[in-house]
Design a protein around this motif. Structure first.
Motif, short mmCIF file in Angstrom:
data_model
loop_
_atom_site.label_atom_id
_atom_site.label_comp_id
_atom_site.label_asym_id
_atom_site.label_seq_id
_atom_site.Cartn_x
_atom_site.Cartn_y
_atom_site.Cartn_z
N HIS A 289 0.82 -1.23 0.00
CA HIS A 289 0.00 0.00 0.00
C HIS A 289 0.85 1.27 0.00
CE1 HIS A 289 -3.35 -2.52 2.15
NE2 HIS A 289 -3.00 -3.00 0.96
N SER A 290 2.05 1.21 -0.53
CA SER A 290 2.93 2.37 -0.44
C SER A 290 3.89 2.44 -1.63
CB SER A 290 3.72 2.27 0.88
OG SER A 290 4.73 3.23 0.95
N TYR A 291 3.54 3.27 -2.61
CA TYR A 291 4.41 3.45 -3.78
C TYR A 291 5.57 4.37 -3.41
CZ TYR A 291 5.94 5.54 -8.18
OH TYR A 291 6.70 6.02 -9.22
N VAL A 292 6.76 4.02 -3.84
CA VAL A 292 7.94 4.84 -3.55
C VAL A 292 8.39 5.51 -4.85
CG1 VAL A 292 10.29 4.85 -2.65
CG2 VAL A 292 8.62 3.19 -1.77
N THR A 293 8.40 6.84 -4.89
CA THR A 293 8.87 7.46 -6.14
C THR A 293 10.37 7.20 -6.27
OG1 THR A 293 9.49 9.56 -5.16
CG2 THR A 293 7.23 9.38 -5.91
N PRO A 294 10.83 7.03 -7.51
CA PRO A 294 12.25 6.71 -7.72
C PRO A 294 13.19 7.71 -7.06
CG PRO A 294 11.03 6.32 -9.73
CD PRO A 294 10.07 6.96 -8.77
N SER A 295 12.83 8.99 -7.09
CA SER A 295 13.72 9.99 -6.47
C SER A 295 13.80 9.77 -4.96
CB SER A 295 13.21 11.39 -6.76
OG SER A 295 13.32 11.71 -8.12
N ASP A 296 12.67 9.43 -4.35
CA ASP A 296 12.69 9.14 -2.91
C ASP A 296 13.46 7.85 -2.63
OD1 ASP A 296 11.38 11.33 -1.92
OD2 ASP A 296 9.42 10.35 -1.74
N SER A 297 13.31 6.90 -3.53
CA SER A 297 14.02 5.63 -3.34
C SER A 297 15.53 5.87 -3.31
CB SER A 297 13.64 4.65 -4.47
OG SER A 297 14.33 3.44 -4.32
N LEU A 298 16.00 6.70 -4.22
CA LEU A 298 17.43 7.03 -4.23
C LEU A 298 17.85 7.61 -2.88
CD1 LEU A 298 20.20 7.64 -5.60
CD2 LEU A 298 19.20 9.81 -6.37
N ALA A 299 17.03 8.53 -2.36
CA ALA A 299 17.37 9.18 -1.10
C ALA A 299 17.38 8.18 0.06
CB ALA A 299 16.37 10.31 -0.82
N VAL A 300 16.38 7.29 0.08
CA VAL A 300 16.30 6.31 1.17
C VAL A 300 17.49 5.33 1.07
CG1 VAL A 300 14.97 4.35 2.04
CG2 VAL A 300 13.81 6.48 1.47
N LEU A 301 17.80 4.90 -0.13
CA LEU A 301 18.93 3.97 -0.29
C LEU A 301 20.23 4.64 0.17
CD1 LEU A 301 18.16 2.20 -3.71
CD2 LEU A 301 17.71 1.38 -1.39
N ALA A 302 20.40 5.90 -0.21
CA ALA A 302 21.63 6.60 0.18
C ALA A 302 21.71 6.77 1.70
CB ALA A 302 21.70 7.96 -0.52
N ALA A 303 20.57 7.10 2.30
CA ALA A 303 20.56 7.34 3.75
C ALA A 303 20.80 6.06 4.55
CB ALA A 303 19.22 7.97 4.16
N ASN A 304 20.45 4.91 3.97
CA ASN A 304 20.52 3.65 4.72
C ASN A 304 21.54 2.65 4.19
OD1 ASN A 304 18.04 3.71 6.69
ND2 ASN A 304 17.30 4.56 4.75
N TRP A 385 17.21 -2.50 -0.89
CA TRP A 385 15.96 -2.28 -0.14
C TRP A 385 15.69 -3.45 0.81
CZ3 TRP A 385 12.34 1.02 1.39
CH2 TRP A 385 12.23 2.26 0.75
N LEU A 386 15.82 -4.69 0.29
CA LEU A 386 15.53 -5.86 1.13
C LEU A 386 16.49 -5.93 2.31
CD1 LEU A 386 14.72 -8.56 -1.60
CD2 LEU A 386 13.10 -7.44 -0.03
N ASN A 387 17.76 -5.58 2.06
CA ASN A 387 18.75 -5.60 3.13
C ASN A 387 18.37 -4.57 4.21
OD1 ASN A 387 22.34 -6.16 3.00
ND2 ASN A 387 21.10 -5.61 4.75
N ILE A 388 17.96 -3.40 3.76
CA ILE A 388 17.55 -2.35 4.71
C ILE A 388 16.32 -2.79 5.51
CG2 ILE A 388 16.58 0.00 4.85
CD1 ILE A 388 18.40 0.62 2.32
N LEU A 389 15.36 -3.39 4.81
CA LEU A 389 14.15 -3.87 5.50
C LEU A 389 14.50 -4.96 6.52
CD1 LEU A 389 11.77 -3.98 2.40
CD2 LEU A 389 11.49 -2.48 4.39
N ALA A 390 15.44 -5.81 6.15
CA ALA A 390 15.83 -6.91 7.05
C ALA A 390 16.50 -6.37 8.31
CB ALA A 390 16.77 -7.89 6.33
N VAL A 391 17.24 -5.28 8.18
CA VAL A 391 17.92 -4.71 9.34
C VAL A 391 16.96 -3.85 10.16
CG1 VAL A 391 19.78 -3.16 10.11
CG2 VAL A 391 20.17 -4.74 8.20
N ARG A 392 16.19 -3.02 9.49
CA ARG A 392 15.33 -2.07 10.24
C ARG A 392 14.05 -2.71 10.75
NH1 ARG A 392 15.45 4.03 7.85
NH2 ARG A 392 13.67 4.07 9.29
N LYS A 393 13.65 -3.81 10.13
CA LYS A 393 12.44 -4.53 10.56
C LYS A 393 11.22 -3.62 10.64
CE LYS A 393 15.29 -7.71 13.32
NZ LYS A 393 15.80 -8.44 12.18
#
Ligand code: VG1
Ligand code: CO
Length: 543
Positions: A289-304, A385-393
């Motif tokens: 239920h949550s679309y991630v815009t590509p620009s936001d995805s870049l930011a989240v990947l960089a931050a994490n 993304w999956l790695n980040i999700l696995a760590v942040r839970k």
């Protein structure tokens, strides 16, 4: 090996665009069309005698035929070895990795990426240099110049090589090595990410869906996501590469990846969904239920990124294409690393990556990647993304909410006006350019214009300058509208309008994107008279 020298005449339409030469299959089927371009590539290079060339593609219609042509021409032009993916398959990032890992001189990637495939659709050829990345502009300019004067090409008389069995064959003095297209790449991914943690997350009930869109990532995703990470069979949708992508556009956006989108918005949606494009270099990320815009995805990947083993040391810098939102800029600022703003197209990131100035790069068009190869990389982004999700839970939605609460939110959308007559698109851009000087200080629905320019980029590593990379209208509150014409289409022109509005922490971070951007969308109409020039009242695609 008898070599033939064939007389030919130039075609005047072989200028590489944002990402190689892309044309209709019928155009490529003209006599000598592919041969002229391949010979022009070889004629523009020096010192490849006896060296290695990598060849592979996304499996689209014509892929196999052009691979045989490339093999025969490489042999006739003096390459020592060609490495080709089994069945002619190599995703763009896997080709990049193979070029680097094998010490190849360069590679030919046969793809028109997200464009549709089939006898009436698109094909493409792109040359990548020895660092594994797309040839820089000075090389593509030289190739184009050569296509305009070419009068002969060289090709071996040998019969076709079997590219379906792994092994080595000979064509004259040249070795042809047919390799597994997946294994080396999958090993690279395993070296960057915590596969054990992701495996445990999936074993613990985390559910996901990956749509390969009947394109090249099928075999890669099945090996990595289902076999190595233990996701159940069927997690990978549309996992067999088809020459016509099952009549779909292999473009991972909300229009063409609708099936995946619907699944992620359903009541029984999986936790995570992703898709990749024709040649495997783009990614679409949708949480439950949550679309991630590509620009936001870049930011989240960089931050994490530091949460993944391959990036624990942190980032050296972040690079984004100019039309990509400024969300990554705020992450760079917080991390205290430089942010580079480049023209559209991955070829502009190569020098920054080679110089160790940037670690992660991205584009608003759903392309993200790092210094592990020299192309954007769809599966890499999904695994990070999956790695980040696995760590942040946490859920994707929770991670996004947390990101915006920390950095503010860059509301963002791209409106594409497709299949416009080229002269009308050119006239629209010319009219815009002619009034750039008079816009600052004026006010329209978007607010007051602070600055207006045509983006130019000076590469900080070699000083090369690229001009006319997109018209930017910047408002006093930091919002902006950007206009440029696509350089990957094969029919008429496509106008891309990029719309962005920043809302800082404390502002309304929960708006619908369309509502947040409505005044700027109106401003784009007012400034560029899109309806007047194109006759189109609405964009054909919104991403
Ligand atoms: C588009 C995208 C650009 C991307 C390029 C190649 O170019 O906007 O960001 O690098 O495609 O990607 P254009 O010129 O049409 O806007 V791919 O995955 O098609 O190789
Ligand atoms: Co692509």
């Amino acid at each position: 090996m008898p070599v033939q020298t064939i007389a030919t005449t130039p075609y005047d339409d072989q200028k590489p665009g944002t990402s190689g030469l892309r044309k209709k299959v019928r155009v490529f089927q003209q006599p000598g069309y592919a041969e002229n371009f391949v010979q022009s590539v070889f004629d523009s290079l020096e010192g490849f005698a006896g060296q290695t060339l990598v060849v592979g593609g996304d499996g689209r219609y014509l892929n196999r035929d052009v691979i045989q042509i490339v093999l025969k021409m490489a042999a006739a032009n003096g390459f020592g070895r060609v490495i080709v993916g089994q069945g002619g398959i190599l995703s763009t990032p896997a080709a990049s990795h193979l070029i680097r890992a094998s010490g190849a001189f360069g590679g030919l990637v046969l793809s028109a990426s997200h464009n549709p495939g089939g006898p009436d659709e698109d094909f493409g050829i792109k040359y990548n240099v020895g660092n594994g990345g797309p040839a820089p502009e000075k090389v593509t300019d030289a190739i184009h110049a050569r296509t305009l004067t070419i009068d002969q090409y060289r090709i071996s008389d040998d019969s076709d090589v079997d590219i379906d069995s792994v092994g080595t064959a000979k064509m004259g003095d040249m070795a042809v090595e047919v390799v597994d297209p997946v294994a080396l790449y999958a090993d690279l991914m395993e070296s960057l990410f915590d596969f054990a943690a992701i495996r445990a997350m999936i074993a613990g009930g985390f559910t996901l869906a990956f749509d390969s869109m009947s394109a090249v990532t099928g075999p890669y995703a099945i090996e990595i996501i289902e076999r190595r990470l233990g996701a159940p069979a069927g997690t990978v949708m549309n996992g067999t590469p088809l020459p016509d992508f099952g009549h779909h556009h292999p473009d991972p956006n909300l229009v063409h990846a609708k099936e995946l989108y619907n699944r992620l918005m359903a009541d029984d949606a999986p936790d995570f969904g992703a898709a990749s494009d024709g040649d495997g270099d783009r990614n679409l990320i949708i949480g439950r239920h949550s679309y991630v815009t590509p620009s936001d995805s870049l930011a989240v990947l960089a931050a994490n990124a530091h949460l993944a083993p391959g990036y624990v040391a942190g980032l050296k810098g972040i690079a984004r294409s100019m039309p990509t939102s400024g969300a990554a800029d705020r992450v760079a600022q917080k991390l205290g690393v430089p942010l580079y703003e480049t023209p559209t197209g991955w070829k502009f990131f190569g020098n920054l990556l080679d110089a160790g100035m940037a670690t992660i790069c991205g584009e608003e068009s759903a392309g993200t990647g790092s210094d592990h190869v020299r192309e954007k990389d769809g599966i890499w982004a999904v695994l990070l993304w999956l790695n980040i999700l696995a760590v942040r839970k946490q859920s994707v939605a929770a991670i996004m909410a947390d990101h915006w609460a920390t950095y503010g939110r860059n509301y963002y959308a791209r409106h594409d006006y497709e299949s416009i007559a080229k002269d009308k698109a050119d006239a629209l851009m010319a009219a815009l350019r002619s009034k750039l000087d008079s816009l600052p200080g004026t006010t329209n629905s978007g607010g007051t214009i602070a600055a207006a320019d045509d983006f130019a980029y000076t590469d900080p590593t070699d000083g090369s300058v690229s001009r006319n990379q997109g018209v930017r209208i910047l408002f006093t509150d930091g919002s902006r509208v950007v206009f440029r014409l696509s350089g990957t289409g094969t029919e008429g022109a496509t106008l891309r309008v990029y719309i962005e509005r920043y809302v800082p922490v404390g502002g309304d971070l929960g708006m619908e994107t369309g509502d947040a951007l409505a005044p700027l969308i109106a401003a784009a109409q007012e400034v560029a008279d899109i309806a007047g020039f194109t006759g189109m009242e609405a964009p054909s695609v919104i991403t």
